[in-house]
Scaffold this motif. Sequence first.
Motif, mmCIF file in Angstrom:
data_model
loop_
_atom_site.group_PDB
_atom_site.id
_atom_site.type_symbol
_atom_site.label_atom_id
_atom_site.label_comp_id
_atom_site.label_asym_id
_atom_site.label_seq_id
_atom_site.Cartn_x
_atom_site.Cartn_y
_atom_site.Cartn_z
ATOM 1 N N GLU A 199 0.830 -1.194 0.000
ATOM 2 C CA GLU A 199 0.000 0.000 0.000
ATOM 3 C C GLU A 199 0.873 1.256 0.000
ATOM 4 O O GLU A 199 1.986 1.259 0.528
ATOM 5 C CB GLU A 199 -0.917 0.019 1.219
ATOM 6 N N ILE A 200 0.350 2.303 -0.592
ATOM 7 C CA ILE A 200 1.028 3.596 -0.594
ATOM 8 C C ILE A 200 0.081 4.638 -0.015
ATOM 9 O O ILE A 200 -1.074 4.739 -0.448
ATOM 10 C CB ILE A 200 1.446 4.019 -2.021
ATOM 11 N N GLN A 201 0.560 5.397 0.955
ATOM 12 C CA GLN A 201 -0.259 6.434 1.561
ATOM 13 C C GLN A 201 -0.746 7.395 0.478
ATOM 14 O O GLN A 201 -0.008 7.729 -0.453
ATOM 15 C CB GLN A 201 0.563 7.178 2.624
ATOM 16 N N GLU A 202 -1.995 7.837 0.573
ATOM 17 C CA GLU A 202 -2.635 8.575 -0.509
ATOM 18 C C GLU A 202 -1.873 9.840 -0.887
ATOM 19 O O GLU A 202 -1.707 10.154 -2.073
ATOM 20 C CB GLU A 202 -4.073 8.929 -0.127
ATOM 21 N N GLY A 203 -1.424 10.611 0.117
ATOM 22 C CA GLY A 203 -0.677 11.826 -0.190
ATOM 23 C C GLY A 203 0.619 11.538 -0.916
ATOM 24 O O GLY A 203 1.016 12.281 -1.828
ATOM 25 N N VAL A 204 1.281 10.460 -0.536
ATOM 26 C CA VAL A 204 2.518 10.049 -1.197
ATOM 27 C C VAL A 204 2.223 9.607 -2.621
ATOM 28 O O VAL A 204 2.930 9.981 -3.561
ATOM 29 C CB VAL A 204 3.207 8.908 -0.423
ATOM 30 N N ARG A 205 1.163 8.827 -2.777
ATOM 31 C CA ARG A 205 0.799 8.343 -4.116
ATOM 32 C C ARG A 205 0.533 9.509 -5.060
ATOM 33 O O ARG A 205 1.004 9.534 -6.196
ATOM 34 C CB ARG A 205 -0.427 7.438 -4.036
ATOM 35 N N ARG A 206 -0.229 10.502 -4.587
ATOM 36 C CA ARG A 206 -0.561 11.631 -5.450
ATOM 37 C C ARG A 206 0.691 12.440 -5.789
ATOM 38 O O ARG A 206 0.849 12.895 -6.922
ATOM 39 C CB ARG A 206 -1.594 12.544 -4.777
ATOM 40 N N THR A 207 1.587 12.601 -4.816
ATOM 41 C CA THR A 207 2.803 13.372 -5.066
ATOM 42 C C THR A 207 3.711 12.661 -6.060
ATOM 43 O O THR A 207 4.298 13.294 -6.947
ATOM 44 C CB THR A 207 3.552 13.625 -3.750
ATOM 45 N N LEU A 208 3.840 11.349 -5.938
ATOM 46 C CA LEU A 208 4.637 10.585 -6.900
ATOM 47 C C LEU A 208 4.000 10.631 -8.289
ATOM 48 O O LEU A 208 4.701 10.693 -9.305
ATOM 49 C CB LEU A 208 4.791 9.138 -6.434
ATOM 50 N N TYR A 209 2.682 10.606 -8.305
ATOM 51 C CA TYR A 209 1.964 10.718 -9.580
ATOM 52 C C TYR A 209 2.262 12.073 -10.227
ATOM 53 O O TYR A 209 2.560 12.158 -11.427
ATOM 54 C CB TYR A 209 0.466 10.563 -9.323
ATOM 55 N N GLU A 210 2.200 13.134 -9.416
ATOM 56 C CA GLU A 210 2.502 14.476 -9.924
ATOM 57 C C GLU A 210 3.936 14.550 -10.429
ATOM 58 O O GLU A 210 4.203 15.108 -11.501
ATOM 59 C CB GLU A 210 2.276 15.510 -8.819
ATOM 60 N N LEU A 211 4.865 13.986 -9.655
ATOM 61 C CA LEU A 211 6.267 13.987 -10.071
ATOM 62 C C LEU A 211 6.442 13.298 -11.413
ATOM 63 O O LEU A 211 7.186 13.782 -12.275
ATOM 64 C CB LEU A 211 7.121 13.288 -9.000
ATOM 65 N N SER A 212 5.767 12.183 -11.607
ATOM 66 C CA SER A 212 5.893 11.456 -12.878
ATOM 67 C C SER A 212 5.374 12.297 -14.041
ATOM 68 O O SER A 212 5.966 12.303 -15.127
ATOM 69 C CB SER A 212 5.154 10.120 -12.817
ATOM 70 N N GLN A 213 4.274 13.018 -13.821
ATOM 71 C CA GLN A 213 3.712 13.870 -14.862
ATOM 72 C C GLN A 213 4.638 15.044 -15.171
ATOM 73 O O GLN A 213 4.861 15.394 -16.338
ATOM 74 C CB GLN A 213 2.334 14.384 -14.428
ATOM 75 N N ILE A 214 5.178 15.655 -14.107
ATOM 76 C CA ILE A 214 6.107 16.771 -14.284
ATOM 77 C C ILE A 214 7.359 16.308 -15.030
ATOM 78 O O ILE A 214 7.842 16.979 -15.948
ATOM 79 C CB ILE A 214 6.500 17.355 -12.906
ATOM 80 N N ARG A 215 7.858 15.131 -14.646
ATOM 81 C CA ARG A 215 9.048 14.591 -15.302
ATOM 82 C C ARG A 215 8.804 14.395 -16.794
ATOM 83 O O ARG A 215 9.654 14.740 -17.632
ATOM 84 C CB ARG A 215 9.438 13.269 -14.626
ATOM 85 N N ASN A 216 7.652 13.852 -17.145
ATOM 86 C CA ASN A 216 7.337 13.617 -18.559
ATOM 87 C C ASN A 216 7.253 14.922 -19.343
ATOM 88 O O ASN A 216 7.706 14.989 -20.497
ATOM 89 C CB ASN A 216 6.021 12.844 -18.680
ATOM 90 N N ILE A 217 6.682 15.954 -18.729
ATOM 91 C CA ILE A 217 6.565 17.246 -19.402
ATOM 92 C C ILE A 217 7.949 17.851 -19.643
ATOM 93 O O ILE A 217 8.237 18.391 -20.716
ATOM 94 C CB ILE A 217 5.701 18.214 -18.561
ATOM 95 N N ILE A 218 8.824 17.746 -18.655
ATOM 96 C CA ILE A 218 10.168 18.307 -18.789
ATOM 97 C C ILE A 218 10.964 17.560 -19.859
ATOM 98 O O ILE A 218 11.627 18.168 -20.702
ATOM 99 C CB ILE A 218 10.907 18.250 -17.435
ATOM 100 N N VAL A 219 10.890 16.230 -19.817
ATOM 101 C CA VAL A 219 11.700 15.406 -20.721
ATOM 102 C C VAL A 219 11.141 15.389 -22.142
ATOM 103 O O VAL A 219 11.905 15.469 -23.114
ATOM 104 C CB VAL A 219 11.804 13.967 -20.174
ATOM 105 N N HIS A 220 9.817 15.293 -22.267
ATOM 106 C CA HIS A 220 9.224 15.058 -23.588
ATOM 107 C C HIS A 220 8.532 16.273 -24.203
ATOM 108 O O HIS A 220 8.277 16.275 -25.415
ATOM 109 C CB HIS A 220 8.215 13.913 -23.506
ATOM 110 N N LYS A 221 8.242 17.296 -23.402
ATOM 111 C CA LYS A 221 7.504 18.446 -23.924
ATOM 112 C C LYS A 221 8.233 19.772 -23.708
ATOM 113 O O LYS A 221 7.618 20.838 -23.749
ATOM 114 C CB LYS A 221 6.115 18.523 -23.263
ATOM 115 N N SER A 222 9.536 19.689 -23.465
ATOM 116 C CA SER A 222 10.354 20.894 -23.262
ATOM 117 C C SER A 222 9.802 21.805 -22.177
ATOM 118 O O SER A 222 9.950 23.033 -22.230
ATOM 119 C CB SER A 222 10.480 21.678 -24.584
#
Length: 280
Positions: free
Chosen positions: A175-198
């Motif tokens: 299990e992953i605590q909800e706040g942690v899960r959402r933050t990791l989800y946000e990080l993954s989205q931010i990472r993709n934008i930086i790497v793939h969308k300049s």
Amino acid sequence: MLDPTQIIHKKSEELRELELFAGVCRSALNQATRSVEAIDLRRRIAEVLNEKQDYESESQLNTAKQHALKVSEFAEGQRKDGLPYLHSLCAVRLWALTEAMVDELVVHSLLTPSECFDQALLSRLKGPLIEFRSASPDEQAEFLAETLKQLVDAPLKLGAGKFEALLAPVGLGGEIQEGVRRTLYELSQIRNIIVHKSGKADRRIVEACPWLNYKKGDTVHVTFKMFECYRLAVYWYIVAIRGRVDSRDGIKNVADLNEILQMIEGKLEFASTNTNRCDD
């Protein structure tokens, strides 16, 4: 190959090195905002001490000041925006080291089969038999790990979901605590934008993370406070996975991992509620 606890320890060390790097860069950027003043001060000190000047002519001095002004203006702009260039790079690195930790744990696990594994799922792994038999054990495990990614559709899953899809079959899911899960989800989205969308927000991140208040085409600014949230979430995940490894392998951990996780959760909650993600 490192054992699971060594893998986790190594990633924790890499995270601390990333923190140190970010701190050094913040200090350097703050100092860079005073680049022109630094040239003038050094020049006056040389005059008082009757030392040789750094620049032999007025032309060289003016050229140096022009460059220093550009450096100062860039650093000041970054400082006002929360050092987004630095923290964007750090966010990408943060996701990469988390991804590497999971990959290494899965590869090691496949080298040491356990009754905790999802035998039915792993029995579905397929590949070229001749090449597989001629490979070394490490290469075989890496091949199986890559095949497992495709079998569980890990590349298509979001946030920590891609990690959990790989960890669960080798007895390390949890299990992953909800706040942690959402933050990791946000990080993954931010990472993709930086790497793939300049670094430009697209429809996907606008819809996936509405709390960021981005509009399509907005420049994604990763501030210090945002990076703090991401850092805390990754620390939580590292500690949680260490607990899972110990539990799977029947190791009694003397540390109270639940207490540590709760402490990190509290810090993350405080950081999140005191962060205006886009406008900081």
